[in-house]
Design a protein around this motif. Structure first.
Motif, PDB file in Angstrom:
ATOM      1  N   ALA A  13       7.450  24.845  11.216  1.00  0.00           N
ATOM      2  CA  ALA A  13       8.063  24.050  12.277  1.00  0.00           C
ATOM      3  C   ALA A  13       9.451  24.542  12.672  1.00  0.00           C
ATOM      4  O   ALA A  13       9.914  24.282  13.768  1.00  0.00           O
ATOM      5  N   GLY A  14      10.139  25.246  11.787  1.00  0.00           N
ATOM      6  CA  GLY A  14      11.485  25.699  12.100  1.00  0.00           C
ATOM      7  C   GLY A  14      11.543  27.053  12.769  1.00  0.00           C
ATOM      8  O   GLY A  14      12.635  27.571  13.044  1.00  0.00           O
ATOM      9  N   ASN A  15      10.414  27.638  13.066  1.00  0.00           N
ATOM     10  CA  ASN A  15      10.360  28.967  13.669  1.00  0.00           C
ATOM     11  C   ASN A  15      10.839  28.903  15.121  1.00  0.00           C
ATOM     12  O   ASN A  15      10.195  28.301  15.966  1.00  0.00           O
ATOM     13  N   GLN A  16      11.977  29.559  15.421  1.00  0.00           N
ATOM     14  CA  GLN A  16      12.564  29.506  16.749  1.00  0.00           C
ATOM     15  C   GLN A  16      12.409  30.823  17.505  1.00  0.00           C
ATOM     16  O   GLN A  16      13.130  31.078  18.465  1.00  0.00           O
ATOM     17  N   ALA A  17      11.467  31.658  17.101  1.00  0.00           N
ATOM     18  CA  ALA A  17      11.314  32.976  17.734  1.00  0.00           C
ATOM     19  C   ALA A  17      10.450  32.932  18.990  1.00  0.00           C
ATOM     20  O   ALA A  17      10.020  33.974  19.479  1.00  0.00           O
ATOM     21  N   HIS A  18      10.189  31.747  19.523  1.00  0.00           N
ATOM     22  CA  HIS A  18       9.393  31.629  20.745  1.00  0.00           C
ATOM     23  C   HIS A  18      10.148  32.232  21.931  1.00  0.00           C
ATOM     24  O   HIS A  18      11.361  32.480  21.875  1.00  0.00           O
ATOM     25  N   LEU A  19       9.410  32.415  23.030  1.00  0.00           N
ATOM     26  CA  LEU A  19       9.988  32.978  24.250  1.00  0.00           C
ATOM     27  C   LEU A  19      10.092  31.930  25.357  1.00  0.00           C
ATOM     28  O   LEU A  19      10.145  32.271  26.540  1.00  0.00           O
ATOM     29  N   SER A  20      10.119  30.673  24.986  1.00  0.00           N
ATOM     30  CA  SER A  20      10.092  29.600  25.969  1.00  0.00           C
ATOM     31  C   SER A  20      11.300  29.594  26.891  1.00  0.00           C
ATOM     32  O   SER A  20      11.228  29.095  28.022  1.00  0.00           O
ATOM     33  N   PHE A  21      12.419  30.119  26.427  1.00  0.00           N
ATOM     34  CA  PHE A  21      13.605  30.230  27.276  1.00  0.00           C
ATOM     35  C   PHE A  21      13.794  31.665  27.753  1.00  0.00           C
ATOM     36  O   PHE A  21      14.872  32.059  28.166  1.00  0.00           O
ATOM     37  N   SER A  22      12.714  32.439  27.697  1.00  0.00           N
ATOM     38  CA  SER A  22      12.692  33.858  28.026  1.00  0.00           C
ATOM     39  C   SER A  22      13.529  34.632  27.014  1.00  0.00           C
ATOM     40  O   SER A  22      13.769  34.168  25.894  1.00  0.00           O
ATOM     41  N   HIS A  23      13.960  35.821  27.397  1.00  0.00           N
ATOM     42  CA  HIS A  23      14.665  36.694  26.455  1.00  0.00           C
ATOM     43  C   HIS A  23      15.486  37.679  27.264  1.00  0.00           C
ATOM     44  O   HIS A  23      15.263  37.873  28.456  1.00  0.00           O
ATOM     45  N   GLY A  24      16.441  38.302  26.617  1.00  0.00           N
ATOM     46  CA  GLY A  24      17.235  39.317  27.291  1.00  0.00           C
ATOM     47  C   GLY A  24      18.319  38.719  28.172  1.00  0.00           C
ATOM     48  O   GLY A  24      18.628  37.532  28.103  1.00  0.00           O
ATOM     49  N   GLU A  25      18.887  39.547  29.057  1.00  0.00           N
ATOM     50  CA  GLU A  25      20.042  39.100  29.831  1.00  0.00           C
ATOM     51  C   GLU A  25      19.674  38.072  30.896  1.00  0.00           C
ATOM     52  O   GLU A  25      20.547  37.374  31.420  1.00  0.00           O
ATOM     53  N   HIS A  26      18.391  37.945  31.227  1.00  0.00           N
ATOM     54  CA  HIS A  26      17.968  36.958  32.217  1.00  0.00           C
ATOM     55  C   HIS A  26      17.359  35.717  31.578  1.00  0.00           C
ATOM     56  O   HIS A  26      16.708  34.924  32.276  1.00  0.00           O
ATOM     57  N   ARG A  27      17.549  35.525  30.283  1.00  0.00           N
ATOM     58  CA  ARG A  27      17.077  34.301  29.661  1.00  0.00           C
ATOM     59  C   ARG A  27      17.929  33.135  30.144  1.00  0.00           C
ATOM     60  O   ARG A  27      18.943  33.327  30.823  1.00  0.00           O
ATOM     61  N   CYS A  28      17.531  31.911  29.807  1.00  0.00           N
ATOM     62  CA  CYS A  28      18.331  30.747  30.172  1.00  0.00           C
ATOM     63  C   CYS A  28      19.746  30.921  29.642  1.00  0.00           C
ATOM     64  O   CYS A  28      19.931  31.218  28.455  1.00  0.00           O
ATOM     65  N   PRO A  29      20.756  30.772  30.485  1.00  0.00           N
ATOM     66  CA  PRO A  29      22.134  31.009  30.040  1.00  0.00           C
ATOM     67  C   PRO A  29      22.573  29.979  29.009  1.00  0.00           C
ATOM     68  O   PRO A  29      22.203  28.802  29.086  1.00  0.00           O
ATOM     69  N   GLU A  30      23.334  30.433  28.048  1.00  0.00           N
ATOM     70  CA  GLU A  30      23.910  29.490  27.087  1.00  0.00           C
ATOM     71  C   GLU A  30      24.946  28.634  27.820  1.00  0.00           C
ATOM     72  O   GLU A  30      25.653  29.115  28.692  1.00  0.00           O
ATOM     73  N   PRO A  31      25.041  27.335  27.453  1.00  0.00           N
ATOM     74  CA  PRO A  31      24.283  26.630  26.421  1.00  0.00           C
ATOM     75  C   PRO A  31      23.142  25.787  27.002  1.00  0.00           C
ATOM     76  O   PRO A  31      22.869  24.699  26.491  1.00  0.00           O
ATOM     77  N   ALA A  32      22.494  26.248  28.060  1.00  0.00           N
ATOM     78  CA  ALA A  32      21.453  25.446  28.713  1.00  0.00           C
ATOM     79  C   ALA A  32      20.352  25.001  27.752  1.00  0.00           C
ATOM     80  O   ALA A  32      19.945  23.825  27.782  1.00  0.00           O
ATOM     81  N   PRO A  33      19.812  25.888  26.890  1.00  0.00           N
ATOM     82  CA  PRO A  33      18.772  25.409  25.965  1.00  0.00           C
ATOM     83  C   PRO A  33      19.265  24.307  25.033  1.00  0.00           C
ATOM     84  O   PRO A  33      18.514  23.355  24.741  1.00  0.00           O
ATOM     85  N   GLU A  34      20.518  24.414  24.574  1.00  0.00           N
ATOM     86  CA  GLU A  34      21.059  23.385  23.691  1.00  0.00           C
ATOM     87  C   GLU A  34      21.204  22.051  24.419  1.00  0.00           C
ATOM     88  O   GLU A  34      20.894  20.983  23.870  1.00  0.00           O
ATOM     89  N   LEU A  35      21.668  22.102  25.672  1.00  0.00           N
ATOM     90  CA  LEU A  35      21.803  20.871  26.446  1.00  0.00           C
ATOM     91  C   LEU A  35      20.431  20.243  26.704  1.00  0.00           C
ATOM     92  O   LEU A  35      20.279  19.016  26.611  1.00  0.00           O
ATOM     93  N   ALA A  36      19.440  21.070  27.017  1.00  0.00           N
ATOM     94  CA  ALA A  36      18.086  20.550  27.237  1.00  0.00           C
ATOM     95  C   ALA A  36      17.550  19.888  25.977  1.00  0.00           C
ATOM     96  O   ALA A  36      16.887  18.837  26.046  1.00  0.00           O
ATOM     97  N   GLU A  37      17.827  20.490  24.827  1.00  0.00           N
ATOM     98  CA  GLU A  37      17.344  19.902  23.573  1.00  0.00           C
ATOM     99  C   GLU A  37      18.045  18.580  23.282  1.00  0.00           C
ATOM    100  O   GLU A  37      17.422  17.626  22.800  1.00  0.00           O
ATOM    101  N   ILE A  38      19.341  18.497  23.570  1.00  0.00           N
ATOM    102  CA  ILE A  38      20.075  17.246  23.366  1.00  0.00           C
ATOM    103  C   ILE A  38      19.454  16.127  24.205  1.00  0.00           C
ATOM    104  O   ILE A  38      19.204  15.019  23.717  1.00  0.00           O
TER     105      ILE A  38
END
Length: 417
Positions: free
Chosen positions: A342-367
Motif C-alpha cells: 500500500a505504501g508503494n508511490q512509484a505510480h505514474l498517476s501524476f506523470s513523470h519528468g519535467e512535465h509532471r504535475c508541478p510541486e506541490p500540486a500532488p500534495e495539495l490534491a492529497e490534502i
C-alpha cells in the motif's frame, strides 16, 4: 488556436496500420482495463490507436516506455505544432482543447517551461497546507450538512465533485458564487462530448476576468502571486496557466475522492475498518492511484524525430499518448496490495519528468482528497451503497477515470453546525 497546415502522415505511421483501435469507441470507455490488456498482448507496450475522426496516434501502455517518453522531452516534445495531422483536424474537433497549441505551460519546452512551471510552483507553494486542510474540512462539513438529515445522498454530484473545486477556487481567489458554473464547464471540457470546446471557451473567459481582477486588487492568492512573480508572466500566460491549474485541481481530484470512496465501500479489506479507519484512507488513496487512477490517458507528446519505442517505429511528428492507467497496471510493475504494497508511490498517476504535475500540486490534491474522505467517514460512519457494487457505472471518458454516480444510505444525522 494555432496549428499549421502540413502534409498527411507518412507511410508507417498508425494511420496506415489496420490494427489501430478506435479510442473513442464505446468499448474503450466501458472496460478500458480489459482493452489495455488486449492491446498489450497484440502490440506490446506501444499500440496504434485512432482518435476521434480516426486520427492516428500511438498509445504507450508500458510502464518503462511511459517513463522513457516522459524523461526524454527533447525527443518526445510537448509543442503540438510538430504534429503532422493538423490538416485533418476540424475546428470543432472534441480534443482540440487538449492539443491545439496555446501559450500555456503545458506546451512550453526547455528554459521557457522552467520559467513558467517555476512560477506556478512558487505560487502554489505559498498556499499554507494547514489552511488548505482546514478549509477542505469546512467545505466538506458544509456539503454534508446539506444531506446529513435525509439519510441518503449521491456522493459524486453532492460531494466529491464540489469539494476540490470550492477549495481550489478559494486558493485561486474565486468567490463561492463563481464556482457552480465553473464546475459544470470543467466537467464538460474534460469529457468527450460536443460541448467540450464551448465549455473550454467559458472557462477561459472566467480566468481572464479573474486575472484582470488580480491585477487591479492583488490578494494572497495564486493568480496575484503569478502576476507579481519575477518570471514576468503576461496576462495571457497567466490565463492559460490558471486554466491548467483549475482543470488539474478539480476533475482529477474529484475522481480521486469518488474512486477511493467506491473502493472503501465495496472492498472488504476496507469495510472492516471503515467506521474508524483513518489508517485505511491512506492505503485506499494509494491503491486507487495504481488501480483506478483519475487521469487514465494524457495527450500527448509529439516525436521530434524518427525513433523506436516499445518495438514500434515512431515517425517524426507522430502523436504519442501517455497511457498512465495502463502503465500503472503493467504486469511487470503492478504492486500486490494484498501483500502489503500500500505504501508503494512509484505510480505514474501524476506523470513523470519535467512535465509532471508541478510541486506541490500532488500534495495539495492529497490534502483535499484525504480531508474529504475522513470528514465524511467521521460524520457518517455507517454509510453504505444504495445499489450493488457491480451496478456502479463509470463516466464515459477515455481520458478521465471516475464513477458516474455513488448513491449511498446512512442513519440520518443531526446537523449541529
Amino acid at each position: 488556436m494555432n496549428h499549421p497546415q502540413v502534409p498527411s502522415p507518412p507511410v508507417g505511421c498508425p494511420a496506415h496500420n489496420p490494427g489501430g483501435v478506435r479510442m473513442h469507441a464505446l468499448r474503450f470507455q466501458e472496460d478500458p482495463a480489459d482493452l489495455y490488456g488486449q492491446l498489450r498482448r497484440e502490440h506490446g507496450p506501444v499500440a496504434p490507436v485512432l482518435l476521434d475522426g480516426d486520427i492516428p496516434a500511438w498509445l504507450v501502455l508500458g510502464y518503462r516506455e511511459v517513463h522513457r517518453v516522459t524523461t526524454n522531452p527533447e525527443l518526445f516534445a510537448r509543442d503540438s505544432r510538430r504534429w503532422h495531422a493538423w490538416d485533418r483536424i476540424p475546428d470543432d474537433w472534441p480534443l482540440l482543447p487538449f492539443v491545439g497549441y496555446q501559450p500555456s505551460v503545458l506546451f512550453t519546452e526547455g528554459a521557457e517551461h522552467q520559467r513558467r512551471s517555476g512560477a506556478i510552483s512558487d505560487a502554489l507553494s505559498a498556499a499554507d497546507q494547514f489552511e488548505v486542510r482546514a478549509h477542505s474540512e469546512r467545505v466538506a462539513d458544509e456539503l454534508i450538512d446539506a444531506f446529513a438529515g435525509s439519510g441518503r445522498a449521491e456522493l459524486m454530484t453532492e460531494y466529491a465533485s464540489q469539494v476540490p473545486l470550492r477549495v481550489v477556487a478559494r486558493i485561486c481567489g474565486l468567490e463561492p458564487s463563481e464556482t457552480a458554473d465553473l464546475e459544470r464547464d470543467m466537467t464538460a471540457s474534460l469529457d468527450d462530448g460536443e460541448g467540450a470546446v464551448a465549455a473550454y471557451g467559458r472557462i477561459a473567459a472566467k480566468m481572464a476576468e479573474l486575472v484582470q481582477r488580480s491585477r487591479r486588487e492583488p490578494k494572497a492568492d495564486v493568480p496575484s502571486r503569478m502576476a507579481a512573480h519575477p518570471a514576468g508572466l503576461s496576462d495571457e500566460e497567466i490565463i492559460q496557466d490558471m486554466i491548467s491549474i483549475m482543470a488539474a485541481g478539480q476533475q482529477p481530484t474529484s475522481n480521486w475522492i469518488g474512486n477511493t470512496l467506491r473502493l472503501m465501500l465495496t472492498d472488504d479489506r476496507f469495510a472492516v475498518t471503515i467506521s474508524g479507519g483513518r489508517r485505511s484512507v491512506s492505503q485506499a488513496l494509494t491503491e486507487v492511484l495504481w488501480e483506478d487512477t483519475p487521469t487514465q490517458n494524457f495527450i500527448g507528446r509529439w516525436a521530434s524525430q524518427d525513433t523506436r519505442l516499445g518495438g514500434q517505429q515512431i515517425k517524426k511528428g507522430d502523436c504519442v499518448i501517455l497511457g498512465l492507467a495502463a502503465a500503472n497496471t503493467d504486469p511487470q510493475v503492478r504492486p500486490d496490495f494484498t501483500a502489503g504494497s500500500a505504501g508503494n508511490q512509484a505510480h505514474l498517476s501524476f506523470s513523470h519528468g519535467e512535465h509532471r504535475c508541478p510541486e506541490p500540486a500532488p500534495e495539495l490534491a492529497e490534502i483535499i482528497t484525504k480531508a474529504a474522505i475522513e470528514v465524511l467517514l467521521d460524520r457518517i460512519p455507517d454509510v453504505v451503497l444504495s445499489l450493488p457494487a457491480d451496478e456502479i457505472e463509470w463516466r464515459p471518458s477515455i481520458w478521465m477515470r471516475g464513477v458516474a454516480a455513488l448513491p449511498v444510505e446512512f442513519t440520518p444525522a443531526h446537523v449541529s453546525r
